[in-house]
Motif scaffolding. Sequence first.
Motif, short mmCIF file in Angstrom:
data_model
loop_
_atom_site.label_atom_id
_atom_site.label_comp_id
_atom_site.label_asym_id
_atom_site.label_seq_id
_atom_site.Cartn_x
_atom_site.Cartn_y
_atom_site.Cartn_z
N PRO A 490 0.40 -0.92 0.19
CA PRO A 490 -0.12 0.23 0.15
C PRO A 490 0.59 1.37 -0.13
O PRO A 490 2.28 1.71 -0.09
CB PRO A 490 -0.68 -0.36 1.41
N ARG A 491 0.15 2.04 -0.71
CA ARG A 491 1.16 3.90 -0.08
C ARG A 491 1.28 4.29 0.96
O ARG A 491 0.86 4.36 1.73
CB ARG A 491 0.32 4.55 -0.94
N ASN A 492 2.31 4.52 0.75
CA ASN A 492 2.70 5.70 2.10
C ASN A 492 3.51 6.73 2.01
O ASN A 492 4.50 6.72 1.62
CB ASN A 492 3.65 4.32 2.89
N ARG A 493 3.18 7.89 2.81
CA ARG A 493 3.40 8.85 2.32
C ARG A 493 4.10 10.13 3.40
O ARG A 493 3.74 11.03 3.25
CB ARG A 493 2.48 9.61 1.91
N MET A 494 4.63 8.53 4.54
CA MET A 494 4.73 9.38 5.54
C MET A 494 5.95 10.39 5.09
O MET A 494 7.21 9.10 5.00
CB MET A 494 4.75 8.66 7.00
N PRO A 495 7.02 11.15 5.62
CA PRO A 495 8.21 11.06 5.56
C PRO A 495 9.32 10.04 6.78
O PRO A 495 8.56 9.26 7.22
CB PRO A 495 8.58 12.67 6.50
N LEU A 496 10.27 10.26 6.28
CA LEU A 496 11.05 9.43 6.67
C LEU A 496 12.26 9.71 7.82
O LEU A 496 12.91 11.32 7.20
CB LEU A 496 12.13 8.59 5.71
N MET A 497 12.94 9.50 8.90
CA MET A 497 13.86 9.89 9.25
C MET A 497 15.24 8.62 9.26
O MET A 497 14.86 7.40 9.75
CB MET A 497 14.10 10.29 10.52
N TYR A 498 16.55 9.11 8.91
CA TYR A 498 17.31 8.59 9.32
C TYR A 498 18.56 8.10 9.98
O TYR A 498 18.79 10.02 9.45
CB TYR A 498 18.41 7.62 7.56
N LEU A 499 18.96 7.91 10.85
CA LEU A 499 20.80 7.92 12.09
C LEU A 499 21.14 7.13 11.07
O LEU A 499 21.61 6.15 11.09
CB LEU A 499 20.05 7.58 13.20
N PRO A 500 21.97 7.85 10.96
CA PRO A 500 23.85 7.49 10.34
C PRO A 500 24.42 7.20 10.98
O PRO A 500 25.71 6.88 11.25
CB PRO A 500 24.06 8.64 9.12
N THR A 501 24.39 7.64 12.62
CA THR A 501 25.37 7.42 13.37
C THR A 501 24.65 6.62 14.68
O THR A 501 23.04 7.40 15.12
CB THR A 501 26.24 8.34 14.31
N SER A 502 25.09 6.08 16.18
CA SER A 502 24.14 5.94 17.39
C SER A 502 23.70 7.58 17.86
O SER A 502 24.57 8.22 17.57
CB SER A 502 25.34 5.20 17.87
N ARG A 503 22.90 7.67 18.36
CA ARG A 503 22.39 9.04 19.04
C ARG A 503 23.37 9.36 20.15
O ARG A 503 23.98 8.55 21.09
CB ARG A 503 21.26 7.91 19.94
N GLU A 504 23.78 10.42 20.35
CA GLU A 504 24.75 10.90 20.98
C GLU A 504 23.88 11.74 22.11
O GLU A 504 22.85 12.15 22.02
CB GLU A 504 25.86 11.66 20.20
N GLU A 505 24.76 12.17 22.95
CA GLU A 505 23.72 12.95 23.83
C GLU A 505 23.81 14.70 23.84
O GLU A 505 24.93 14.68 23.12
CB GLU A 505 24.74 12.80 25.27
N PRO A 506 22.72 14.94 24.08
CA PRO A 506 22.46 16.47 23.36
C PRO A 506 23.65 17.47 23.55
O PRO A 506 24.34 18.15 22.88
CB PRO A 506 21.81 16.75 24.08
N ARG A 507 24.77 17.02 24.98
CA ARG A 507 25.26 18.08 25.19
C ARG A 507 26.77 17.66 24.47
O ARG A 507 27.66 18.75 24.50
CB ARG A 507 26.32 17.99 26.58
N TYR A 508 27.31 16.75 22.89
CA TYR A 508 28.41 15.96 22.87
C TYR A 508 28.95 16.48 21.57
O TYR A 508 29.01 16.37 20.48
CB TYR A 508 28.55 14.94 23.27
N LEU A 509 26.65 16.48 20.86
CA LEU A 509 26.71 17.32 19.08
C LEU A 509 27.76 18.52 19.09
O LEU A 509 27.67 19.81 20.04
CB LEU A 509 25.29 17.60 19.24
N ILE A 510 27.86 18.39 17.52
CA ILE A 510 29.06 19.52 16.94
C ILE A 510 28.94 20.07 16.25
O ILE A 510 28.22 19.34 15.35
CB ILE A 510 30.49 19.01 17.09
N ILE A 511 28.45 20.95 16.22
CA ILE A 511 27.50 21.80 15.04
C ILE A 511 28.93 23.05 14.35
O ILE A 511 29.20 24.15 15.05
CB ILE A 511 26.34 22.64 15.16
N GLY A 512 29.76 22.63 13.95
CA GLY A 512 30.89 22.82 13.18
C GLY A 512 30.30 24.44 13.11
O GLY A 512 29.31 25.07 12.70
N LYS A 513 31.98 25.07 13.18
CA LYS A 513 32.18 26.63 12.76
C LYS A 513 31.50 26.22 11.32
O LYS A 513 30.78 27.80 10.09
CB LYS A 513 33.22 27.00 12.29
N SER A 514 31.99 25.12 10.48
CA SER A 514 32.22 25.61 8.72
C SER A 514 30.38 25.25 8.60
O SER A 514 30.01 25.35 7.46
CB SER A 514 32.89 24.25 8.42
N ILE A 515 29.50 24.43 10.14
CA ILE A 515 27.65 23.74 9.17
C ILE A 515 27.63 25.35 9.48
O ILE A 515 26.44 25.35 9.25
CB ILE A 515 28.08 22.73 10.06
#
Length: 634
Positions: A490-515
């Motif tokens: 059957p058809r499915n229009r729900m968007p998808l979320m993909y995690l290429p890495t294991s879940r990190e603790e939020p405090r360890y997320l690095i949103i670098g200067k280049s990003i």
Amino acid sequence: MDAVGTLKRHWGYDGFRPLQREIVDSILAGHDTLGLMPTGGGKSITFQVPGMMLDGVTVVVTPLISLMKDQVDNLQRRRIKAVALHSGMTRAESERAREKLLNGGAKFLYVSPERLRNDNFIAFMRMITVSLIVVDEAHCISQWGYDFRPAYLNIKRLRKEKPGVPVLALTATATPEVADDICTRLEMQSPQVFRMSFTRENINYIVRPSETKINEVFHILSRTSGTAIVYVRSRKRTGEIADYLRSAGISAAGYHAGLSHELKEERQNMWKNNETRVMVATNAFGMGIDKPDVRVVIHYDLPPSLEEYYQEAGRAGRDGKTSYAVLLTSRSDTAKLRRRVTEAFPDRDIIRKVYERVCNVLHISIGEGYDTLKEFDIEKFCETFHYQPRQCRAALRLLQQAGYLEYMEEADRRSRVIMTCRREELYHMHGLSEMAENTLTRILRGYTGLFTDYVQISEPMLAMSLNVTERQIYESLLELGRAKVLNYIPRNRMPLMYLPTSREEPRYLIIGKSIYEERRDVMRERTEAMLDYAFNPKICRENRMLEYFGEKRDCRCGRCDVCRERNRSAKREDGARLTARILEYLRQNPQGTYYPIFERDMGADRKALGEALSFLSNEGYIEIDEGRITLCSD
């Protein structure tokens, strides 16, 4: 068979368009190649022709699933074997595509860039003879491209597995810096670079200030002919403007990513067949649509960059005939466009919180979730946590660019079926309901290739043809599935979320200067370039755009609104000088003069001279009587 013969045999063309042959020859010679070709330049031919000539499979990396499907369908209609691998496919569909590749049943493989990070896929590719790697929309691999997608960086993995295979990178919009970055990131060896001029001599670029844009849209469309596109920045506005145009007697339809596939296809086909004149659309409309006779493209809202504006405006006049690209502006547009920069880069704490809540909603614990693909209802997510959708999407985009997750909104997986019984077994079917039998008969009559591959079907179309409800069709297909007659997805229009890495603790997320900071600065530069194009009345519009893409031209285009106004001003100045000369001449000849002598002495263009004399006569400066011209007394 040579390249022209291959082109003629499969596509029916007698010759290549400009630059196509040079790119094809470069590929056949084994060179890494970069092709910079504007929208409508015929990019697909540059790799499809050599792909048919070379042994092995051509791998095409492209970012949009919808475009991937269109390309595969177009090739299959030409009896060219092609398959796709993307996130919207079931395991069974993916296995069938792999079987075709292993058994020589495909010359072209279309893949999403996300697929290239999968170790199993890379291992599978080692078993395939690859003759060419194609990177479509190649600006996505550049950190400075306007639509950077980190998954494109995985293309280098495929290059390492196939070191001797040439790479062709294609894009319609790239500044010199982005073009250099593409070659560097793809590790091209002495690349052959082919750049087609960004000049479109049949397109008139017009910027029109208006505080009542909806009236201006009607004004433009009522004074032009042919099909048109009106681009807007919100889904709601597509319907509002389409309704307004229909009420004013202009056939129009709205188009955006939230519509069902059937409705999109219906509206698109009506527009292509000239049954609907105007498509009012978001930027979801246009990619891969090659309608040659679009006469007008109107931008109701300012695009965020000249790259996007050039690409969308370039959908006008692909047949080479005179067309118009009109950008509507208002006093509030400058502030709106600059505000988008701020909205696109929410505070890092907000980004971290969005990541944490996404993982919680998907039930992924810290340290888990590697290579996980799950459905994700973004509307429900925003409603639950009181996020503005634009802010939430901006956070997800930054998290994607940082490599923590990938949100795939374009995940409309259409219904499809494949027959699981043999043909001869159909004659001995028992126990099916009348509704199921009717549905099966209609599917067998209406679709081909059911016994060899999954085929996309439309429940609404089946329901309409049988004069029943969609629910009845759905239940009949489930019954046929239970009876092992066919496999129904059957058809499915729900968007998808993909995690290429294991879940990190939020405090360890690095949103670098280049990003974050550097990309924000780049976005600001693009915004200011767009605003300069829209609000600078002194520079030729086309020259401003060409300069942005690293192309310079000494002369003006003569077609845009800036050049037209300059020509009108020059004409007025020339007219004023000519009238002054006429008056001075007549003052020196108080007895007057006859026209032949006057025309000889003035030595001016006959048309301009006639207009000047008519003006002076109407204003009472001179008298013209039987060819004699005299100065009136003060």
